[in-house]
Design a protein around this motif. Structure first.
Motif, PDB file in Angstrom:
ATOM      1  N   UNK A 193      13.544 -63.623  -5.878  1.00 51.00           N
ATOM      2  CA  UNK A 193      12.230 -63.279  -6.437  1.00 51.00           C
ATOM      3  C   UNK A 193      11.078 -63.874  -5.626  1.00 51.00           C
ATOM      4  N   UNK A 194      11.053 -63.650  -4.315  1.00 54.21           N
ATOM      5  CA  UNK A 194       9.972 -64.251  -3.517  1.00 54.21           C
ATOM      6  C   UNK A 194       8.593 -63.743  -3.907  1.00 54.21           C
ATOM      7  N   UNK A 195       8.488 -62.444  -4.212  1.00 58.53           N
ATOM      8  CA  UNK A 195       7.191 -61.877  -4.575  1.00 58.53           C
ATOM      9  C   UNK A 195       6.605 -62.528  -5.804  1.00 58.53           C
ATOM     10  N   UNK A 196       7.456 -62.707  -6.816  1.00 59.94           N
ATOM     11  CA  UNK A 196       6.971 -63.298  -8.072  1.00 59.94           C
ATOM     12  C   UNK A 196       6.552 -64.744  -7.858  1.00 59.94           C
ATOM     13  N   UNK A 197       7.416 -65.525  -7.237  1.00 58.77           N
ATOM     14  CA  UNK A 197       7.136 -66.954  -7.108  1.00 58.77           C
ATOM     15  C   UNK A 197       6.003 -67.245  -6.133  1.00 58.77           C
ATOM     16  N   UNK A 198       5.850 -66.424  -5.102  1.00 55.50           N
ATOM     17  CA  UNK A 198       4.725 -66.643  -4.198  1.00 55.50           C
ATOM     18  C   UNK A 198       3.404 -66.292  -4.882  1.00 55.50           C
ATOM     19  N   UNK A 199       3.488 -65.422  -5.902  1.00 51.05           N
ATOM     20  CA  UNK A 199       2.287 -65.110  -6.691  1.00 51.05           C
ATOM     21  C   UNK A 199       2.046 -66.142  -7.786  1.00 51.05           C
TER      22      UNK A 199
END
Length: 283
Positions: free
Chosen positions: A77-83
């Motif tokens: 979940x890179x997209x979620x956590x980077x957001x």
């Protein structure tokens, strides 16, 4: 069919303190590591002492927690956590990757081996047979929590299980089969494989038996570690065919899941190392 018991995820309430089953499974895994590790030390399988084994466990715990969390962030979940970067540190909300934890443990073992001035492969050969029962405990924790459920199964499968917590997922997937849709309306969820129990048997019990027996006889340095890589990679690859796939960095796929992509290098590297260490011993 069987309905998942919907266990209370909290095992013990001590006033404002809540002790979760999943945390107890981690403690059980660490306890089994120490129990089996001390047994192997008494059998003369390691340079370690009980005190050094305790220190080794601390390196492993840090590797599991830090690596497992970073693996979830980067692999799944890179997209979620980077957001939402602040949530990277909220490990109590769940979200741990085995492959990330595995890499974290390797780093921890490398640091420990360097500190003790011992061979990295000597150390990993010692700990490899100690790991699977901890993995088994973790899968029981997944089952108790009713998480990481399996793929939709035939209602005729005797051990097919209804996970009420999967209802939202089933509705989102928009199943078209009229029989399955009727079942969804009646029970609130579709019958699924209890894949947590499959993983408990494959990654935990079966892999433990293989490694314990294989390591009971003299092997070339590194070969026990190689068999662990092959064994876990194969067990995880097979079990992923029955587990509802996670959406990873390669997208959501029922053909080759993220867990399978991450397991393939383990199998390949394990085979290469097994052959290479065997040839080195023959020289």
């Amino acid at each position: 069919m069987i309905v998942h018991p919907q266990f209370d995820p909290v095992a013990i309430h001590l006033g404002p303190l809540a002790i979760h089953w999943y945390g107890l499974m981690y403690l059980l895994g660490f306890g089994l590591f120490l129990l089996l590790g001390n047994y192997r030390i008494r059998q003369g399988h390691a340079f370690l002492t009980s005190k050094l084994l305790d220190d080794l466990l601390m390196y492993g715990v840090l590797g599991v927690v830090i690596g497992g969390r970073l693996g979830e962030v980067l692999f799944y979940e890179p997209g979620y956590y980077f957001s939402h970067p602040a949530e990277i540190f909220m490990v109590w909300k769940g979200g741990m990757s085995f492959h990330g934890g595995f890499l974290g443990v390797l780093v921890g073992m490398a640091l420990f081996a360097r500190k003790q001035q011992r061979s990295f492969w000597e150390l990993t050969d010692f700990i490899a047979p100690l790991v699977p029962l901890g993995l088994a405990a973790g899968r029981i924790g997944n089952f108790i929590n009713g998480e990481l459920w399996g793929r939709v199964a035939s209602p005729d499968l005797p051990w097919a299980m209804l996970f009420p917590s999967a209802r939202a997922n089933d509705l989102a997937e928009g199943q078209t089969s009229s029989d399955l849709l009727n079942m969804l309306m009646q029970y609130g969820a579709l019958p699924r494989h209890p894949s947590q129990l499959y993983e408990f048997l494959l990654e935990g019990i079966a892999l433990f038996a293989v490694l314990w027996i294989y390591s009971s006889k003299p092997r070339a340095r590194g070969q026990v570690s190689a068999v662990f890589l092959i064994g876990y990679g194969l067990a995880r690859f097979v079990s992923e065919f029955f587990r509802n796939p996670d959406a990873g960095i390669f997208g959501h796929s029922y053909t080759i899941s993220m867990g399978q992509w991450l397991s393939l290098p383990m199998i390949v590297i394990g085979v290469v190392l097994l052959v290479w260490f065997g040839k080195r011993q023959q020289r």
